[in-house]
Design a protein around this motif. Structure first.
Motif, short mmCIF file in Angstrom:
data_model
loop_
_atom_site.label_atom_id
_atom_site.label_comp_id
_atom_site.label_asym_id
_atom_site.label_seq_id
_atom_site.Cartn_x
_atom_site.Cartn_y
_atom_site.Cartn_z
N HIS A 129 0.63 -1.27 0.10
CA HIS A 129 -0.10 -0.04 0.13
C HIS A 129 0.88 1.26 -0.02
O HIS A 129 0.43 2.48 -0.43
CB HIS A 129 -0.97 0.06 1.12
CG HIS A 129 -0.42 -0.04 2.46
ND1 HIS A 129 0.27 -1.03 3.29
CD2 HIS A 129 -0.04 1.09 3.45
CE1 HIS A 129 0.60 -0.47 4.11
NE2 HIS A 129 0.55 0.43 4.36
N GLN A 130 2.03 1.25 0.54
CA GLN A 130 2.83 2.54 0.46
C GLN A 130 3.73 2.73 -0.98
O GLN A 130 4.38 3.62 -1.07
CB GLN A 130 3.85 2.50 1.62
CG GLN A 130 3.29 2.42 2.99
CD GLN A 130 2.37 3.62 2.92
OE1 GLN A 130 1.07 3.64 3.24
NE2 GLN A 130 2.71 4.94 2.76
N CYS A 131 3.65 1.64 -1.99
CA CYS A 131 4.30 1.67 -3.27
C CYS A 131 3.45 2.59 -3.90
O CYS A 131 2.29 2.37 -4.23
CB CYS A 131 4.53 0.69 -3.77
SG CYS A 131 5.37 0.73 -5.38
N TYR A 132 4.14 4.13 -4.40
CA TYR A 132 3.14 5.04 -5.01
C TYR A 132 3.67 5.14 -6.43
O TYR A 132 2.90 6.00 -7.17
CB TYR A 132 3.08 6.17 -4.15
CG TYR A 132 4.26 7.30 -4.18
CD1 TYR A 132 3.87 8.39 -5.04
CD2 TYR A 132 5.45 6.91 -3.79
CE1 TYR A 132 5.11 9.42 -5.15
CE2 TYR A 132 6.39 7.92 -4.00
CZ TYR A 132 6.02 9.08 -4.64
OH TYR A 132 7.25 10.09 -4.84
N ARG A 133 4.87 5.10 -6.59
CA ARG A 133 5.34 5.16 -8.17
C ARG A 133 6.13 4.27 -8.71
O ARG A 133 6.88 3.46 -8.08
CB ARG A 133 6.31 6.64 -8.10
CG ARG A 133 5.45 7.82 -8.19
CD ARG A 133 6.33 8.87 -8.47
NE ARG A 133 5.60 10.12 -8.97
CZ ARG A 133 6.05 11.13 -9.40
NH1 ARG A 133 7.46 11.51 -9.26
NH2 ARG A 133 5.28 12.20 -9.78
#
Length: 186
Positions: A129-133
């Motif tokens: 869930h913290q992977c954003y790019r």
């Protein structure tokens, strides 16, 4: 412990989805290597550095003379290694690495976090869930590879612009490639 921090994945992918062969890159594109180095080592705050998280095979694929990657905190994921590689931090899993980065001294010294391989680490990272790019170098040529990029859902990670990433088509040695950025709503 500090709050969870966002992180990115960085990968170069051939037309046929390949990212490696026999634990090496099947291409040598100086422009892509320069992009990788610049993105993962540039910081906005003096005295900080970025972290690169990689699996053991990715670590071993880096020529010894370039290990650890300079000006970056190198984190190697392995359940088999008992001692950290020279110049690197050893963690047992991606979550272990992310948890470590939330504690001292890393909360004050690390600016950005990048996952740089391999395939299973990418797969786990993109579902986190913290992977954003996703920073993806699309290489417009097929290469014989034994490792493939797991792919991603373009409804979740949508192409975006980043003023620090060239949108121009690149070409080296007759190979065309371009840098793309995909971002997930957080």
């Amino acid at each position: 412990m500090a709050s969870m921090r966002k992180f990115s994945c960085l990968v170069a992918v051939a037309d046929n989805g390949g990212i490696g062969k026999e634990n090496r890159l099947p291409w040598h594109l100086k422009g892509d290597m320069k992009f990788f180095s610049h993105l993962t080592s540039t910081v906005a705050t003096e005295g900080k550095q970025n972290a690169v998280i990689m699996g053991r095979n990715t670590w071993e694929s880096i020529p010894k003379k370039y290990r650890p990657l300079p000006r970056r905190l190198n984190i190697v994921l392995s359940r088999k290694m008992s001692e950290p590689p020279e110049g690197a931090v050893l963690c047992s899993s991606l979550q272990d690495a992310l948890d470590r980065l939330r504690s001292a001294p890393f909360t004050d010294t690390v600016e950005k976090v990048f996952v740089i391989g391999g395939a299973t680490v990418y797969e786990e990272a993109m579902q986190h869930h913290q992977c954003y790019r996703l920073y993806i170098t699309h290489i417009y040529k097929d290469f014989e590879c034994d490792v493939k990029f797991p792919g991603f859902d373009k409804r979740i990670y949508k192409e975006t612009r980043d003023i620090d990433v060239s949108s121009e088509m690149q070409e080296e040695k007759g190979i065309r490639y371009e840098f793309k950025v995909y971002q997930k709503d957080m």
